[in-house]
Design a protein around this motif. Structure first.
Motif, PDB file in Angstrom:
ATOM      1  N   UNK A   1     -23.383 -19.788  15.331  1.00  0.00           N
ATOM      2  CA  UNK A   1     -22.086 -19.589  15.988  1.00  0.00           C
ATOM      3  C   UNK A   1     -22.244 -18.950  17.355  1.00  0.00           C
ATOM      4  N   UNK A   2     -21.542 -19.511  18.314  1.00  0.00           N
ATOM      5  CA  UNK A   2     -21.475 -18.940  19.653  1.00  0.00           C
ATOM      6  C   UNK A   2     -20.285 -17.985  19.692  1.00  0.00           C
ATOM      7  N   UNK A   3     -20.522 -16.774  20.151  1.00  0.00           N
ATOM      8  CA  UNK A   3     -19.455 -15.766  20.129  1.00  0.00           C
ATOM      9  C   UNK A   3     -18.642 -15.733  21.410  1.00  0.00           C
ATOM     10  N   UNK A   4     -19.107 -16.440  22.460  1.00  0.00           N
ATOM     11  CA  UNK A   4     -18.397 -16.392  23.730  1.00  0.00           C
ATOM     12  C   UNK A   4     -18.797 -15.168  24.534  1.00  0.00           C
ATOM     13  N   UNK A   5     -18.186 -15.005  25.683  1.00  0.00           N
ATOM     14  CA  UNK A   5     -18.505 -13.882  26.568  1.00  0.00           C
ATOM     15  C   UNK A   5     -18.161 -12.553  25.903  1.00  0.00           C
ATOM     16  N   UNK A   6     -19.001 -11.552  26.143  1.00  0.00           N
ATOM     17  CA  UNK A   6     -18.718 -10.206  25.650  1.00  0.00           C
ATOM     18  C   UNK A   6     -17.509  -9.628  26.380  1.00  0.00           C
ATOM     19  N   UNK A   7     -16.813  -8.735  25.694  1.00  0.00           N
ATOM     20  CA  UNK A   7     -15.649  -8.067  26.288  1.00  0.00           C
ATOM     21  C   UNK A   7     -14.724  -9.081  26.961  1.00  0.00           C
ATOM     22  N   UNK A   8     -14.168 -10.004  26.181  1.00  0.00           N
ATOM     23  CA  UNK A   8     -13.338 -11.066  26.760  1.00  0.00           C
ATOM     24  C   UNK A   8     -12.029 -10.535  27.345  1.00  0.00           C
ATOM     25  N   UNK A   9     -11.374 -11.368  28.106  1.00  0.00           N
ATOM     26  CA  UNK A   9     -10.067 -11.014  28.673  1.00  0.00           C
ATOM     27  C   UNK A   9      -9.087 -10.851  27.523  1.00  0.00           C
ATOM     28  N   UNK A  10      -8.424  -9.724  27.485  1.00  0.00           N
ATOM     29  CA  UNK A  10      -7.604  -9.391  26.316  1.00  0.00           C
ATOM     30  C   UNK A  10      -6.280  -8.765  26.732  1.00  0.00           C
ATOM     31  N   UNK A  11      -5.205  -9.282  26.144  1.00  0.00           N
ATOM     32  CA  UNK A  11      -3.895  -8.647  26.224  1.00  0.00           C
ATOM     33  C   UNK A  11      -3.711  -7.902  24.905  1.00  0.00           C
ATOM     34  N   UNK A  12      -3.445  -6.600  24.957  1.00  0.00           N
ATOM     35  CA  UNK A  12      -3.281  -5.840  23.731  1.00  0.00           C
ATOM     36  C   UNK A  12      -4.524  -5.018  23.419  1.00  0.00           C
ATOM     37  N   UNK A  13      -4.473  -4.304  22.292  1.00  0.00           N
ATOM     38  CA  UNK A  13      -5.536  -3.376  21.916  1.00  0.00           C
ATOM     39  C   UNK A  13      -6.606  -4.058  21.071  1.00  0.00           C
ATOM     40  N   UNK A  14      -7.847  -3.572  21.245  1.00  0.00           N
ATOM     41  CA  UNK A  14      -8.978  -4.112  20.497  1.00  0.00           C
ATOM     42  C   UNK A  14      -8.791  -3.956  18.997  1.00  0.00           C
ATOM     43  N   UNK A  15      -8.135  -2.864  18.602  1.00  0.00           N
ATOM     44  CA  UNK A  15      -7.976  -2.554  17.175  1.00  0.00           C
ATOM     45  C   UNK A  15      -6.755  -3.219  16.543  1.00  0.00           C
ATOM     46  N   UNK A  16      -6.110  -4.123  17.245  1.00  0.00           N
ATOM     47  CA  UNK A  16      -4.897  -4.761  16.719  1.00  0.00           C
ATOM     48  C   UNK A  16      -5.184  -5.508  15.418  1.00  0.00           C
ATOM     49  N   UNK A  17      -4.217  -5.487  14.522  1.00  0.00           N
ATOM     50  CA  UNK A  17      -4.376  -6.142  13.224  1.00  0.00           C
ATOM     51  C   UNK A  17      -4.348  -7.663  13.343  1.00  0.00           C
ATOM     52  N   UNK A  18      -3.623  -8.174  14.329  1.00  0.00           N
ATOM     53  CA  UNK A  18      -3.496  -9.615  14.523  1.00  0.00           C
ATOM     54  C   UNK A  18      -4.189 -10.013  15.815  1.00  0.00           C
ATOM     55  N   UNK A  19      -5.102 -10.979  15.706  1.00  0.00           N
ATOM     56  CA  UNK A  19      -5.833 -11.448  16.881  1.00  0.00           C
ATOM     57  C   UNK A  19      -5.548 -12.929  17.122  1.00  0.00           C
ATOM     58  N   UNK A  20      -5.133 -13.221  18.337  1.00  0.00           N
ATOM     59  CA  UNK A  20      -4.909 -14.597  18.768  1.00  0.00           C
ATOM     60  C   UNK A  20      -5.989 -14.923  19.795  1.00  0.00           C
ATOM     61  N   UNK A  21      -6.772 -15.949  19.513  1.00  0.00           N
ATOM     62  CA  UNK A  21      -7.821 -16.376  20.438  1.00  0.00           C
ATOM     63  C   UNK A  21      -7.388 -17.704  21.050  1.00  0.00           C
ATOM     64  N   UNK A  22      -7.296 -17.732  22.370  1.00  0.00           N
ATOM     65  CA  UNK A  22      -6.774 -18.897  23.072  1.00  0.00           C
ATOM     66  C   UNK A  22      -7.844 -19.473  23.995  1.00  0.00           C
ATOM     67  N   UNK A  23      -8.136 -20.747  23.844  1.00  0.00           N
ATOM     68  CA  UNK A  23      -9.036 -21.449  24.756  1.00  0.00           C
ATOM     69  C   UNK A  23      -8.171 -22.139  25.799  1.00  0.00           C
ATOM     70  N   UNK A  24      -8.402 -21.752  27.053  1.00  0.00           N
ATOM     71  CA  UNK A  24      -7.431 -22.081  28.079  1.00  0.00           C
ATOM     72  C   UNK A  24      -8.087 -22.669  29.325  1.00  0.00           C
TER      73      UNK A  24
END
Length: 212
Positions: free
Chosen positions: A42-65
Protein backbone atom coordinates in the motif's frame (compact mmCIF):
# COMPACT_ATOMS: atom_id res chain seq x y z
CA UNK A 1 21.77 -37.14 32.06
CA UNK A 2 25.30 -36.09 33.00
CA UNK A 3 26.34 -32.51 33.62
CA UNK A 4 28.62 -32.63 30.58
CA UNK A 5 25.65 -33.29 28.26
CA UNK A 6 23.65 -30.24 29.41
CA UNK A 7 25.65 -27.58 27.51
CA UNK A 8 25.35 -29.71 24.39
CA UNK A 9 21.58 -29.90 24.82
CA UNK A 10 21.33 -26.16 25.44
CA UNK A 11 23.43 -25.51 22.35
CA UNK A 12 21.17 -27.74 20.28
CA UNK A 13 18.04 -26.01 21.52
CA UNK A 14 19.61 -22.62 20.81
CA UNK A 15 20.54 -23.67 17.27
CA UNK A 16 17.00 -24.90 16.61
CA UNK A 17 15.58 -21.63 17.94
CA UNK A 18 17.93 -19.53 15.78
CA UNK A 19 17.10 -21.62 12.72
CA UNK A 20 13.35 -21.27 13.31
CA UNK A 21 13.68 -17.51 13.76
CA UNK A 22 15.74 -17.12 10.59
CA UNK A 23 13.29 -19.33 8.68
CA UNK A 24 10.37 -17.19 9.85
CA UNK A 25 12.23 -14.07 8.75
CA UNK A 26 12.95 -15.61 5.37
CA UNK A 27 9.29 -16.52 4.90
CA UNK A 28 8.15 -13.02 5.83
CA UNK A 29 10.74 -11.50 3.48
CA UNK A 30 9.55 -13.78 0.69
CA UNK A 31 5.94 -12.67 1.04
CA UNK A 32 6.97 -9.02 1.33
CA UNK A 33 9.01 -9.20 -1.89
CA UNK A 34 6.20 -11.09 -3.60
CA UNK A 35 3.73 -8.38 -2.61
CA UNK A 36 6.04 -5.75 -4.12
CA UNK A 37 6.27 -7.74 -7.34
CA UNK A 38 2.49 -7.91 -7.48
CA UNK A 39 2.08 -4.21 -6.70
CA UNK A 40 0.26 -4.97 -3.44
CA UNK A 41 2.25 -2.84 -1.00
CA UNK A 42 0.00 0.00 0.00
CA UNK A 43 1.11 3.49 -0.89
CA UNK A 44 0.33 5.90 1.93
CA UNK A 45 0.69 9.13 -0.05
CA UNK A 46 2.57 12.23 1.04
CA UNK A 47 3.32 12.62 4.73
CA UNK A 48 1.43 15.31 6.63
CA UNK A 49 -1.18 15.77 3.88
CA UNK A 50 -3.27 18.89 3.36
CA UNK A 51 -5.97 18.68 5.99
CA UNK A 52 -9.08 20.60 6.97
CA UNK A 53 -9.91 19.80 10.60
CA UNK A 54 -8.04 18.09 13.42
CA UNK A 55 -5.77 15.06 13.10
CA UNK A 56 -7.59 13.35 15.96
CA UNK A 57 -11.05 13.69 14.37
CA UNK A 58 -13.26 10.62 14.61
CA UNK A 59 -14.40 10.93 10.98
CA UNK A 60 -11.86 11.13 8.17
CA UNK A 61 -12.71 12.04 4.60
CA UNK A 62 -9.93 11.43 2.08
CA UNK A 63 -10.43 13.23 -1.22
CA UNK A 64 -8.41 12.67 -4.40
CA UNK A 65 -8.64 15.93 -6.23
CA UNK A 66 -7.65 17.67 -9.45
CA UNK A 67 -7.85 21.40 -8.80
CA UNK A 68 -8.92 22.09 -12.40
CA UNK A 69 -11.70 19.49 -12.32
CA UNK A 70 -15.15 21.19 -12.39
CA UNK A 71 -16.72 18.40 -10.34
CA UNK A 72 -14.06 18.90 -7.66
CA UNK A 73 -14.89 22.59 -7.45
CA UNK A 74 -18.60 21.72 -7.22
CA UNK A 75 -17.98 19.28 -4.36
CA UNK A 76 -15.64 21.57 -2.45
CA UNK A 77 -18.27 23.73 -0.66
CA UNK A 78 -19.81 20.58 0.81
CA UNK A 79 -16.45 19.33 2.03
CA UNK A 80 -15.68 22.73 3.47
CA UNK A 81 -19.03 22.77 5.26
CA UNK A 82 -18.53 19.43 7.02
CA UNK A 83 -14.92 20.25 7.92
CA UNK A 84 -16.05 23.58 9.34
CA UNK A 85 -18.14 21.94 12.06
CA UNK A 86 -15.70 21.03 14.86
CA UNK A 87 -18.55 19.59 16.91
CA UNK A 88 -18.92 16.85 14.29
CA UNK A 89 -15.24 15.86 14.57
CA UNK A 90 -14.56 15.70 10.83
CA UNK A 91 -11.18 15.84 9.12
CA UNK A 92 -10.88 16.26 5.34
CA UNK A 93 -7.62 15.17 3.70
CA UNK A 94 -6.82 16.34 0.18
CA UNK A 95 -4.67 14.15 -2.07
CA UNK A 96 -3.28 15.33 -5.39
CA UNK A 97 -4.16 13.58 -8.62
CA UNK A 98 -3.67 16.17 -11.39
CA UNK A 99 -5.09 14.67 -14.58
CA UNK A 100 -3.27 15.04 -17.88
CA UNK A 101 -6.42 16.35 -19.57
CA UNK A 102 -6.16 19.55 -17.51
CA UNK A 103 -3.30 21.86 -18.49
CA UNK A 104 -3.11 23.74 -15.19
CA UNK A 105 -3.85 20.90 -12.76
CA UNK A 106 -0.19 20.19 -11.96
CA UNK A 107 0.81 23.82 -11.41
CA UNK A 108 -2.27 24.30 -9.21
CA UNK A 109 -1.10 21.35 -7.10
CA UNK A 110 2.39 22.87 -6.95
CA UNK A 111 0.90 26.17 -5.80
CA UNK A 112 -0.95 24.45 -2.98
CA UNK A 113 2.17 22.58 -1.88
CA UNK A 114 4.28 25.75 -2.02
CA UNK A 115 1.69 27.50 0.16
CA UNK A 116 1.75 24.53 2.55
CA UNK A 117 5.41 25.26 3.26
CA UNK A 118 4.31 28.61 4.70
CA UNK A 119 1.30 27.23 6.58
CA UNK A 120 -1.28 28.44 4.07
CA UNK A 121 -2.28 25.26 2.21
CA UNK A 122 -5.89 25.39 3.38
CA UNK A 123 -6.22 29.00 2.30
CA UNK A 124 -4.66 28.27 -1.10
CA UNK A 125 -6.98 25.31 -1.67
CA UNK A 126 -9.90 27.58 -0.86
CA UNK A 127 -8.90 30.41 -3.17
CA UNK A 128 -8.00 28.06 -6.06
CA UNK A 129 -11.21 26.04 -5.96
CA UNK A 130 -13.48 28.99 -5.24
CA UNK A 131 -12.04 30.88 -8.23
CA UNK A 132 -11.57 27.92 -10.55
CA UNK A 133 -13.98 29.39 -13.09
CA UNK A 134 -11.73 32.46 -13.38
CA UNK A 135 -8.35 30.79 -13.97
CA UNK A 136 -9.16 27.41 -15.51
CA UNK A 137 -9.50 28.68 -19.09
CA UNK A 138 -7.40 31.80 -18.72
CA UNK A 139 -4.18 32.12 -20.76
CA UNK A 140 -2.52 33.87 -17.81
CA UNK A 141 0.19 31.84 -16.06
CA UNK A 142 0.81 34.10 -13.06
CA UNK A 143 -2.59 33.61 -11.44
CA UNK A 144 -1.30 31.39 -8.63
CA UNK A 145 1.52 33.79 -7.82
CA UNK A 146 -1.13 36.49 -7.50
CA UNK A 147 -3.02 34.26 -5.06
CA UNK A 148 0.21 33.73 -3.10
CA UNK A 149 0.66 37.48 -2.89
CA UNK A 150 -2.95 37.89 -1.75
CA UNK A 151 -2.35 35.36 1.02
CA UNK A 152 0.67 37.32 2.21
CA UNK A 153 3.24 34.65 1.36
CA UNK A 154 6.95 35.28 0.98
CA UNK A 155 6.97 35.25 -2.83
CA UNK A 156 10.65 34.43 -3.24
CA UNK A 157 10.29 31.42 -0.99
CA UNK A 158 7.01 30.52 -2.67
CA UNK A 159 8.67 30.48 -6.11
CA UNK A 160 11.49 28.29 -4.84
CA UNK A 161 9.10 25.81 -3.23
CA UNK A 162 6.83 25.87 -6.28
CA UNK A 163 9.72 24.67 -8.47
CA UNK A 164 11.34 22.34 -5.95
CA UNK A 165 11.86 18.62 -6.39
CA UNK A 166 10.41 18.05 -2.91
CA UNK A 167 7.10 19.60 -4.02
CA UNK A 168 6.91 17.37 -7.09
CA UNK A 169 7.82 14.36 -4.99
CA UNK A 170 4.93 15.00 -2.60
CA UNK A 171 2.53 15.23 -5.52
CA UNK A 172 3.96 12.05 -7.03
CA UNK A 173 3.51 10.26 -3.68
CA UNK A 174 -0.18 11.11 -3.71
CA UNK A 175 -0.45 9.99 -7.34
CA UNK A 176 1.19 6.68 -6.35
CA UNK A 177 -1.47 6.19 -3.66
CA UNK A 178 -4.21 6.95 -6.18
CA UNK A 179 -2.66 4.45 -8.59
CA UNK A 180 -2.51 1.80 -5.85
CA UNK A 181 -6.20 2.36 -5.13
CA UNK A 182 -6.94 2.19 -8.88
CA UNK A 183 -8.49 5.65 -8.90
CA UNK A 184 -9.39 6.73 -12.42
CA UNK A 185 -11.37 9.93 -11.93
CA UNK A 186 -11.83 12.95 -9.72
CA UNK A 187 -13.13 13.64 -7.25
CA UNK A 188 -12.81 10.25 -5.58
CA UNK A 189 -13.87 10.30 -1.95
CA UNK A 190 -13.30 7.89 0.92
CA UNK A 191 -15.24 8.13 4.17
CA UNK A 192 -13.40 6.36 6.99
CA UNK A 193 -11.72 4.13 4.40
CA UNK A 194 -14.85 3.32 2.38
CA UNK A 195 -14.98 4.58 -1.19
CA UNK A 196 -18.13 6.55 -1.87
CA UNK A 197 -20.10 6.58 -5.07
CA UNK A 198 -20.37 9.86 -6.93
CA UNK A 199 -23.89 10.37 -5.56
CA UNK A 200 -22.80 9.56 -2.00
CA UNK A 201 -19.89 11.99 -2.24
CA UNK A 202 -22.27 14.81 -3.15
CA UNK A 203 -24.42 13.83 -0.17
CA UNK A 204 -21.44 13.84 2.18
CA UNK A 205 -23.07 16.15 4.70
CA UNK A 206 -25.97 13.74 5.26
CA UNK A 207 -23.61 10.75 5.54
CA UNK A 208 -21.53 12.51 8.17
CA UNK A 209 -24.61 13.55 10.14
CA UNK A 210 -25.87 9.96 10.03
CA UNK A 211 -22.53 8.68 11.27
CA UNK A 212 -21.76 6.54 8.21
Amino acid sequence: MTNSSRPTLRNSVLKIFMFARSLTGAILLFFFLASIANGQVEESGADDPIRFGELSSATTIEVFIDFQCPSCAALYPKLKAVAGKPSKGVSVIFRHIPLSIHDKAMIAAQAVEAARKQGKAVQMVDIILTNQHLWSNSPKTKTFSAYARKLGLDLERYDEDFQSEATRERIENDIARARFLNIQSTPTVYLNGRQLTFAEAHDIESLVLQGH
